[in-house]
Structures are given as C-alpha cells and as structure tokens.
Design a protein around this motif. Structure first.
Motif, PDB file in Angstrom:
ATOM      1  N   LYS A  10       0.818  -1.205   0.000  1.00 43.72           N
ATOM      2  CA  LYS A  10       0.000   0.000   0.000  1.00 43.72           C
ATOM      3  C   LYS A  10       0.856   1.260   0.000  1.00 43.72           C
ATOM      4  N   ASN A  11       1.990   1.206   0.699  1.00 49.01           N
ATOM      5  CA  ASN A  11       2.855   2.378   0.793  1.00 49.01           C
ATOM      6  C   ASN A  11       4.121   2.256  -0.052  1.00 49.01           C
ATOM      7  N   ALA A  12       4.208   1.212  -0.871  1.00 47.89           N
ATOM      8  CA  ALA A  12       5.401   0.994  -1.683  1.00 47.89           C
ATOM      9  C   ALA A  12       5.348   1.862  -2.942  1.00 47.89           C
ATOM     10  N   PRO A  13       6.504   2.354  -3.415  1.00 44.93           N
ATOM     11  CA  PRO A  13       6.532   3.111  -4.682  1.00 44.93           C
ATOM     12  C   PRO A  13       6.024   2.243  -5.828  1.00 44.93           C
ATOM     13  N   LEU A  14       5.316   2.886  -6.756  1.00 44.97           N
ATOM     14  CA  LEU A  14       4.730   2.144  -7.867  1.00 44.97           C
ATOM     15  C   LEU A  14       5.788   1.408  -8.676  1.00 44.97           C
ATOM     16  N   TRP A  15       6.937   2.039  -8.885  1.00 42.62           N
ATOM     17  CA  TRP A  15       7.958   1.402  -9.725  1.00 42.62           C
ATOM     18  C   TRP A  15       8.586   0.208  -9.030  1.00 42.62           C
ATOM     19  N   HIS A  16       8.583   0.180  -7.660  1.00 46.03           N
ATOM     20  CA  HIS A  16       9.037  -1.012  -6.936  1.00 46.03           C
ATOM     21  C   HIS A  16       8.064  -2.169  -7.158  1.00 46.03           C
ATOM     22  N   ILE A  17       6.785  -1.850  -7.135  1.00 42.69           N
ATOM     23  CA  ILE A  17       5.761  -2.876  -7.345  1.00 42.69           C
ATOM     24  C   ILE A  17       5.877  -3.447  -8.767  1.00 42.69           C
ATOM     25  N   ILE A  18       6.117  -2.559  -9.741  1.00 42.94           N
ATOM     26  CA  ILE A  18       6.269  -3.000 -11.130  1.00 42.94           C
ATOM     27  C   ILE A  18       7.488  -3.910 -11.275  1.00 42.94           C
ATOM     28  N   LEU A  19       8.600  -3.515 -10.638  1.00 45.29           N
ATOM     29  CA  LEU A  19       9.811  -4.338 -10.695  1.00 45.29           C
ATOM     30  C   LEU A  19       9.582  -5.704 -10.062  1.00 45.29           C
ATOM     31  N   GLU A  20       8.903  -5.712  -8.922  1.00 44.54           N
ATOM     32  CA  GLU A  20       8.660  -6.994  -8.249  1.00 44.54           C
ATOM     33  C   GLU A  20       7.720  -7.870  -9.070  1.00 44.54           C
ATOM     34  N   PHE A  21       6.756  -7.241  -9.752  1.00 39.72           N
ATOM     35  CA  PHE A  21       5.862  -8.013 -10.616  1.00 39.72           C
ATOM     36  C   PHE A  21       6.636  -8.599 -11.795  1.00 39.72           C
TER      37      PHE A  21
END
Length: 207
Positions: A10-21
């Motif tokens: 919820k509080n993670a940067p969007l680009w971190h979420i994209i990288l993890e995906f």
C-alpha cells in the motif's frame, strides 16, 4: 489472506511494485522453461535475479541478495553450458549426481552458509532468527543452481526443499508477491522433478 500477502504494498513506490511483478513473471517463466529443458530458462531467470538483487539490497536482506547475485552468475554459466554443444539430448542429457557431485553440493551448501553469516558479521548487520533461515535456504539454492547448470535431477529436490522454506519466510517479511511466487515455484518444481524422472526412466528402458 489477500491483505496478509499484499498489505505492505500500500505504501510501496509504484515502480518497486512493477519491478517486483516483473521478477514474479520472469521467475515463473524461468522455472517453466527449466522444466521443459528450454534454454530460455537462463535469460528469463537472469532478468528476475538481477532485479531481485536491487530490490533485496533496498530491503536490507543481504543473504537473499547474495543468492540472487549468485543466480545471475550461474545463469550466465548455465546458459553457456546448455548452449555450447547444439542439441540438448546429445550434449547435455539429464542425469543423476555422482558421489563426487553430491560431495560438491554438500560443500557448496556449507560454504554458502558460512559466507552469508560472515557477510552479515562483516557489515555489522543484526542477525535475527529469520536470517538464519535465510542462510540455510541460500545454501540449498546455491547447490541447486549448480546442479541445474549440469542438468542433474537432484536440482529439483533442492528447489522443492528451498522453496518450501522461503514461502513462509517471505510472507513473514511482508514480501507477499515473492512469497506467492515461491509457492508457485514449489508446484512447478514438483512437476518438473516428475517430468525429468520420466525422461530418466525412459532412457533406462532404452539402454
């Protein structure tokens, strides 16, 4: 269950979420390609491990970062070994480990555990109980990756054990997507072991 796995995003940067995906997708593709003896196991795996090195460094999980750095190196090595001789069947068949290769695997496991422990100490990181689990899983994965590069069926046994260990570990650390990924890895590794064993058994019947 969904909240448990994904609350931390919820509080993670969007680009971190994209990288993890991206790690999630490429990691699963890599295991699938490995199951099928397809050389694309290595380029897809390399993408996943290089990104993971960065993400785990940011998160402060040194042991996991080291294992993914090793995966990156071994992906290049395995890519070379699988590609150098032409057809898979003639040049690098699936086999079982010899006694000497089993010893090498045990040595890799022990050395890895001590190296990861030493790095934690050298950089003065606090070693929590989950870090000891991390050291053990790192040792298992180190040996498993080496066996995979040599197309030894035992690599899948080690992947299964290691995956079962890190699924709850990543969930505990709040890395829900990685935890789900390794749960899928476990299922794929079991399926791959059974498929490789059939190939070995069929070769025995022909010999």
């Amino acid at each position: 269950m969904i909240d448990f796995f994904f609350e931390n995003y919820k509080n993670a940067p969007l680009w971190h979420i994209i990288l993890e995906f991206l790690v999630f997708v490429c990691g699963i593709l890599s295991v699938w390609f490995a199951k099928k003896e397809n050389i694309w196991v290595y380029p897809t795996g390399l993408i996943a491990t290089v990104i993971s090195v960065y993400l785990l460094y940011i998160a402060g999980y040194i042991g996991d970062m080291i294992i993914n750095g090793y995966f990156s190196i071994m992906s290049i090595y395995g890519w070379y070994v699988w590609a150098r001789g032409g057809s898979v069947e003639d040049n690098l068949p699936i086999t079982r480990t010899s006694f000497n290769e089993k010893i090498i695997g045990i040595v890799l496991f022990i050395v890895t555990v001590f190296v990861v422990f030493g790095i934690y100490k050298y950089f003065d990181y606090t070693i929590n109980p989950d870090n000891y689990v991390d050291m053990i899983s790192s040792g298992i994965f180190f040996a498993g990756m080496w066996y995979m590069a040599r197309k030894k069926i035992e690599n899948w046994t080690l992947w299964i054990i290691g995956d079962i260990i890190v699924v709850p570990l990543y969930a505990y650390r709040g890395l829900g997507m990685l935890s789900l990924q390794y749960l899928i890895f476990t299922i794929l590794a079991i399926s791959a072991y059974l498929e490789w064993r059939k190939i070995l058994d069929s070769k025995k019947q022909l010999s």
